[in-house]
Enzyme design. Structure first.
Site, PDB file in Angstrom:
ATOM      1  N   SER A  44      11.760   9.125  -3.740  1.00 29.02           N
ATOM      2  CA  SER A  44      10.525   9.428  -3.007  1.00 29.02           C
ATOM      3  C   SER A  44      10.833  10.567  -2.044  1.00 29.02           C
ATOM      4  O   SER A  44      11.328  10.339  -0.939  1.00 29.02           O
ATOM      5  CB  SER A  44      10.040   8.185  -2.245  1.00 29.02           C
ATOM      6  OG  SER A  44       9.642   7.176  -3.134  1.00 29.02           O
ATOM      7  N   ASN A  56      -3.231   8.399  -1.573  1.00 27.95           N
ATOM      8  CA  ASN A  56      -4.224   7.342  -1.723  1.00 27.95           C
ATOM      9  C   ASN A  56      -4.620   6.810  -0.347  1.00 27.95           C
ATOM     10  O   ASN A  56      -3.785   6.225   0.348  1.00 27.95           O
ATOM     11  CB  ASN A  56      -3.656   6.205  -2.580  1.00 27.95           C
ATOM     12  CG  ASN A  56      -3.294   6.678  -3.977  1.00 27.95           C
ATOM     13  OD1 ASN A  56      -4.114   7.273  -4.663  1.00 27.95           O
ATOM     14  ND2 ASN A  56      -2.064   6.426  -4.404  1.00 27.95           N
ATOM     15  N   CYS A  95       7.611   4.769   6.539  1.00 28.71           N
ATOM     16  CA  CYS A  95       6.920   5.964   6.039  1.00 28.71           C
ATOM     17  C   CYS A  95       5.487   5.997   6.577  1.00 28.71           C
ATOM     18  O   CYS A  95       4.756   5.010   6.481  1.00 28.71           O
ATOM     19  CB  CYS A  95       6.925   5.977   4.518  1.00 28.71           C
ATOM     20  SG  CYS A  95       8.589   6.004   3.807  1.00 28.71           S
ATOM     21  N   GLY A 140       8.467  -2.744  -0.241  1.00 26.59           N
ATOM     22  CA  GLY A 140       9.873  -2.747   0.128  1.00 26.59           C
ATOM     23  C   GLY A 140      10.658  -1.551  -0.368  1.00 26.59           C
ATOM     24  O   GLY A 140      10.200  -0.776  -1.205  1.00 26.59           O
ATOM     25  N   HIS A 148       8.712  13.809  -1.185  1.00 22.49           N
ATOM     26  CA  HIS A 148       7.500  14.048  -0.400  1.00 22.49           C
ATOM     27  C   HIS A 148       7.529  15.228   0.578  1.00 22.49           C
ATOM     28  O   HIS A 148       6.511  15.534   1.205  1.00 22.49           O
ATOM     29  CB  HIS A 148       7.076  12.788   0.357  1.00 22.49           C
ATOM     30  CG  HIS A 148       7.011  11.564  -0.497  1.00 22.49           C
ATOM     31  ND1 HIS A 148       6.465  11.574  -1.763  1.00 22.49           N
ATOM     32  CD2 HIS A 148       7.442  10.287  -0.288  1.00 22.49           C
ATOM     33  CE1 HIS A 148       6.554  10.362  -2.290  1.00 22.49           C
ATOM     34  NE2 HIS A 148       7.150   9.571  -1.421  1.00 22.49           N
ATOM     35  N   GLU A 201       2.799  -8.390  -3.173  1.00 25.27           N
ATOM     36  CA  GLU A 201       1.872  -7.955  -4.208  1.00 25.27           C
ATOM     37  C   GLU A 201       2.620  -7.261  -5.344  1.00 25.27           C
ATOM     38  O   GLU A 201       3.630  -6.592  -5.128  1.00 25.27           O
ATOM     39  CB  GLU A 201       0.811  -7.017  -3.619  1.00 25.27           C
ATOM     40  CG  GLU A 201      -0.111  -7.722  -2.640  1.00 25.27           C
ATOM     41  CD  GLU A 201      -1.252  -6.839  -2.134  1.00 25.27           C
ATOM     42  OE1 GLU A 201      -2.370  -7.361  -1.998  1.00 25.27           O
ATOM     43  OE2 GLU A 201      -1.025  -5.645  -1.874  1.00 25.27           O
ATOM     44  N   CYS A 243      -0.248   3.662  -5.291  1.00 25.20           N
ATOM     45  CA  CYS A 243       0.951   3.981  -4.511  1.00 25.20           C
ATOM     46  C   CYS A 243       0.651   3.999  -3.015  1.00 25.20           C
ATOM     47  O   CYS A 243      -0.278   4.664  -2.563  1.00 25.20           O
ATOM     48  CB  CYS A 243       1.482   5.341  -4.960  1.00 25.20           C
ATOM     49  SG  CYS A 243       2.903   5.923  -4.020  1.00 25.20           S
ATOM     50  N   CYS A 296       8.597  -3.744   4.778  1.00 27.70           N
ATOM     51  CA  CYS A 296       9.571  -2.659   4.620  1.00 27.70           C
ATOM     52  C   CYS A 296       9.890  -2.097   6.003  1.00 27.70           C
ATOM     53  O   CYS A 296       9.021  -2.042   6.874  1.00 27.70           O
ATOM     54  CB  CYS A 296       8.982  -1.558   3.729  1.00 27.70           C
ATOM     55  SG  CYS A 296      10.105  -0.188   3.385  1.00 27.70           S
TER      56      CYS A 296
END
Length: 356
Positions: free
Chosen positions: A227, A303, A126, A172, A229, A89, A346, A122
């Site tokens: 990333s 999200n 995560c 990915g 977090h 996508e 995201c 991927c």
């Protein structure tokens, strides 16, 4: 039947080893990337024998759009099928940009960001990301990455010279496919092609410190996004298992070595998850962590997606987090999550099975 080769996989100098003279390669690039030719027979400035030779050996349709969805905010998510039937996508994010002209009038025009995938699935794992749920199927080739962008620009009648930003933030881990991602950056930057400057291309990573250093040594001129977090290894490992291999200290060391334009900053993406990493003490630790680094923090509200156990924090809490960072001199924005209603935001992209 002879298997055709994806011509989008080739840099000009590589194509020049197969096609002579070199000015023909320039013409081919311009037909594909600037004139948006549909097939080799459209390339009228090429001699007939060369058009036939190209058609017998190459193709430039590595992705086929099988579905698209438009969000109420204007974002469009595309589901692409690859030659082997696997799917990825990509997302087109249209934004309005305002400028003041010489007469003092405010002019508004469209600015585009294209979020592309670099892998089918991927392996980073995560816990907050839907892409990771299906594991890694394979890397995309440089041409499959470029093909997403070319198809989207062509489909939306975006002239090749119209400024676009590219973010490698789709499906990915881009640095797990560094060879092909770096080649895609170079192909996209060709003046006879889409001419997208590396300064308009942002490569995001979950923190592969070794590959961050390798990317820096390539001196491509791209922007880097981390990333992050979490502000401590315990929490980050819980959220992102890749932290076991490359902890926060290793990532920060790699970032400090990364060559960045003096006018730019390294972007740190920080996903705010309700009750997990969104407290003010986390913000204070983040300030300490970024000390001495030319950084910009991009706060993202989590999200929701199918099967997720996490919750989205309130905007009020996000603003408090942002205010604390800003008060300490850290450049910080709250990212508007575009495409949320079509699962294009995201962490919501995934390889979707053949449903249609």
């Amino acid at each position: 039947m002879k298997e055709l080769v994806n011509i989008l996989d080739f840099l000009p100098e590589e194509l020049g080893e197969k096609i002579k003279p070199m000015f023909r390669v320039k013409q081919i690039y311009q037909w594909i990337y600037q004139k948006y030719a549909n097939n080799f027979s459209d390339m009228s400035s090429l001699p007939k024998y060369l058009r036939l030779e190209l058609a017998q050996n190459f193709h430039f349709s590595p992705v086929k759009c099988v579905k698209n969805e438009q969000s109420k905010d204007g974002s469009i998510k595309y589901l692409f099928e690859l030659v082997d039937g696997l799917r990825v996508e990509s997302v087109l994010l249209p934004m309005k940009e305002e400028k003041i002209d010489a007469e003092g009038k405010r002019i508004s025009h469209a600015r585009y960001t294209i979020c592309v995938s670099s892998q089918v699935g991927c392996k980073s794992g995560c816990s907050f990301c839907l892409t990771a749920k299906g594991g890694l199927k394979r890397n995309l080739s440089a041409g499959e990455i470029v093909g997403q962008i070319l198809w989207i620009k062509k489909q939306n009648n975006i002239p090749y010279e119209r400024r676009v930003n590219i973010v490698y933030m789709g499906m990915g881990e881009p640095l797990d496919n560094l060879k092909n991602v770096s080649k895609a950056v170079k192909i996209l930057a060709q003046n006879d092609g889409l001419a997208i400057s590396p300064r308009r291309q942002t490569i995001s990573t979950s923190g592969l410190a070794k590959q961050i250093k390798e990317l820096g040594q390539m001196n491509l001129g791209v922007l880097l996004a981390i990333s992050l977090h979490a502000v401590n290894d315990g929490l980050r490992t819980e959220l992102m298992p890749i932290n076991k291999a490359y902890n926060i200290a290793a990532i920060m060391d790699a970032v400090r070595e990364f060559p960045i334009d003096q006018r730019k900053r390294v972007m740190f993406e920080y996903l705010l998850i309700d009750g997990i990493n969104d407290k003010l003490e986390h913000a204070k630790e983040l300030v300490k962590l970024l000390n001495g680094i030319k950084a910009k923090v991009n706060l993202i509200l989590f999200n929701p997606h199918e099967g997720s156990l996490y919750k989205r924090p309130s905007l009020e809490n996000a603003i408090k987090f942002q205010d604390l960072l800003s008060s300490k001199g850290v450049t910080c924005t709250i990212r508007e999550s575009k495409g949320l209603d079509i699962s294009a935001a995201c962490g919501q992209l995934k390889e979707r099975a053949k449903e249609q």
